[in-house]
Scaffold this motif. Structure first.
Motif, mmCIF file in Angstrom:
data_model
loop_
_atom_site.group_PDB
_atom_site.id
_atom_site.type_symbol
_atom_site.label_atom_id
_atom_site.label_comp_id
_atom_site.label_asym_id
_atom_site.label_seq_id
_atom_site.Cartn_x
_atom_site.Cartn_y
_atom_site.Cartn_z
ATOM 1 N N TYR A 1 7.596 -12.897 -10.941
ATOM 2 C CA TYR A 1 6.853 -11.786 -10.353
ATOM 3 C C TYR A 1 5.352 -11.986 -10.554
ATOM 4 O O TYR A 1 4.932 -12.585 -11.543
ATOM 5 C CB TYR A 1 7.222 -10.465 -11.050
ATOM 6 N N TYR B 1 2.074 -9.335 -10.784
ATOM 7 C CA TYR B 1 1.570 -7.964 -10.816
ATOM 8 C C TYR B 1 0.058 -8.016 -10.913
ATOM 9 O O TYR B 1 -0.526 -8.950 -11.435
ATOM 10 C CB TYR B 1 2.086 -7.216 -12.043
ATOM 11 N N GLN C 1 -3.179 -5.418 -12.343
ATOM 12 C CA GLN C 1 -3.478 -4.214 -13.110
ATOM 13 C C GLN C 1 -4.963 -3.924 -12.983
ATOM 14 O O GLN C 1 -5.804 -4.673 -13.490
ATOM 15 C CB GLN C 1 -3.105 -4.377 -14.587
ATOM 16 N N LEU D 1 0.771 -1.189 -13.585
ATOM 17 C CA LEU D 1 0.956 -2.460 -12.901
ATOM 18 C C LEU D 1 1.548 -2.251 -11.517
ATOM 19 O O LEU D 1 2.471 -1.458 -11.350
ATOM 20 C CB LEU D 1 1.886 -3.369 -13.710
ATOM 21 N N LEU E 1 3.225 -4.340 -8.198
ATOM 22 C CA LEU E 1 3.860 -5.600 -7.839
ATOM 23 C C LEU E 1 3.248 -6.165 -6.566
ATOM 24 O O LEU E 1 3.162 -5.472 -5.546
ATOM 25 C CB LEU E 1 5.362 -5.377 -7.655
ATOM 26 N N TYR F 1 7.305 -11.173 -5.428
ATOM 27 C CA TYR F 1 8.285 -11.629 -6.376
ATOM 28 C C TYR F 1 9.181 -12.683 -5.727
ATOM 29 O O TYR F 1 9.173 -12.857 -4.500
ATOM 30 C CB TYR F 1 9.108 -10.473 -6.951
ATOM 31 N N LYS G 1 7.804 -9.592 -0.545
ATOM 32 C CA LYS G 1 6.622 -8.776 -0.809
ATOM 33 C C LYS G 1 6.949 -7.645 -1.759
ATOM 34 O O LYS G 1 8.045 -7.105 -1.756
ATOM 35 C CB LYS G 1 6.100 -8.196 0.514
ATOM 36 N N GLY G 2 5.917 -7.289 -2.547
ATOM 37 C CA GLY G 2 6.009 -6.113 -3.390
ATOM 38 C C GLY G 2 5.242 -4.965 -2.776
ATOM 39 O O GLY G 2 5.188 -4.819 -1.555
ATOM 40 N N PHE H 1 -1.008 -10.489 -13.753
ATOM 41 C CA PHE H 1 0.030 -10.887 -14.690
ATOM 42 C C PHE H 1 1.191 -11.521 -13.938
ATOM 43 O O PHE H 1 1.682 -10.967 -12.955
ATOM 44 C CB PHE H 1 0.565 -9.686 -15.469
ATOM 45 N N LYS I 1 13.099 -5.249 -8.090
ATOM 46 C CA LYS I 1 11.780 -5.162 -8.700
ATOM 47 C C LYS I 1 11.684 -3.930 -9.583
ATOM 48 O O LYS I 1 12.199 -2.865 -9.287
ATOM 49 C CB LYS I 1 10.705 -5.103 -7.625
ATOM 50 N N PHE J 1 6.615 0.403 -12.361
ATOM 51 C CA PHE J 1 6.000 0.830 -13.620
ATOM 52 C C PHE J 1 5.450 2.240 -13.517
ATOM 53 O O PHE J 1 4.924 2.652 -12.475
ATOM 54 C CB PHE J 1 4.869 -0.121 -13.997
#
Lengths: 114, 110
Positions: free
Chosen positions: A33, A35, A37, A43, A45, A48, A57-58, A90, B97, B100
């Motif tokens: 993944y 991420y 921030q 976080l 995404l 992934y 896609k996130g 990250f 996924k 958070f």
């Protein structure tokens, strides 16, 4: 095991430049993944991958691209960097068929776009 | 998709005090994890706990899946516990996924 390794740790880019954030893991994890921030935030995404050759896609994929040619590596490409991409990035990995395994993070890459 | 809310957003403790952090999620989950982000930005996995109770030293966590919440307990807090605590949840139907929460900022004073 080194775990999840990200490079570079810090980078300053000018608007319009491109770069690749590298991520490699030595735990034979199938899921990886990326991420981002933003300061004082949680976080989000970006992209992934559930295995070599498969990416998805996130929440915030615009302006980024990924590839997964091997199990170990999952680079994140920034094309035409913009100030809105200033963030800490990250990379993370986990092992489980359904992606429900424990998540391990790299140390982060701090990117500033000026 | 799944929504994750954490409370309180901020918490200040005196060293030695106990605390409880809460994570609410909007749907049943297949995956629930707690993370600690230390003041240097490192993210450490504390618990993988989609249901039940786990303990690790002064920290423990409980997830009540049927009521859609998880609690993280910190006992006898130390200054090294300072940082941000995140919970993250996943439901298979919404994709592979973790989502958070916004985190709880914990400051432990000596």
């Amino acid at each position: 095991n080194a775990g999840v390794t990200q490079t570079p740790k810090f980078r300053i880019l000018k608007i319009g430049q491109s770069m690749t954030l590298q991520c490699t893991q030595d735990m034979n994890h199938n899921y990886m993944y990326w991420y981002r921030q933003d300061p004082g935030m949680g976080l989000k995404l970006i992209y992934y991958s559930v295995g070599a050759g498969i990416t998805d896609k996130g929440e915030v994929p615009n302006g980024y691209n990924v590839s997964r040619s091997t199990t170990e590596d999952f680079p994140l490409r920034l094309e035409l960097a913009a100030p809105s991409q200033t963030s800490v990035y990250f990379c993370a990995s986990s092992y489980d068929r359904e992606g429900t395994g424990e998540l391990f993070f790299g140390e982060g890459s701090r990117l500033t776009v000026l | 998709g799944i929504q994750v809310e954490q409370s309180p957003p901020d918490l200040i403790l005196q060293e030695g005090a106990n605390s409880t952090l809460r994570c609410n999620f909007s749907d049943s989950v297949n995956n629930l994890q707690w993370f600690h982000q230390n003041p240097w930005g490192q993210l450490i996995n504390l618990f993988y706990i989609p249901s039940g109770t786990k303990q690790n030293g002064r920290l423990s966590a409980t997830t009540v899946a049927t009521e859609r919440y998880s609690l993280l307990y910190i006992s006898s807090s130390q200054t090294t516990d300072s940082g941000v605590y995140f919970c993250a949840a996943q439901r298979w139907e919404y994709g592979n996924k973790l989502v958070f929460g916004a985190g709880t900022i914990l400051r432990v004073k000596s």
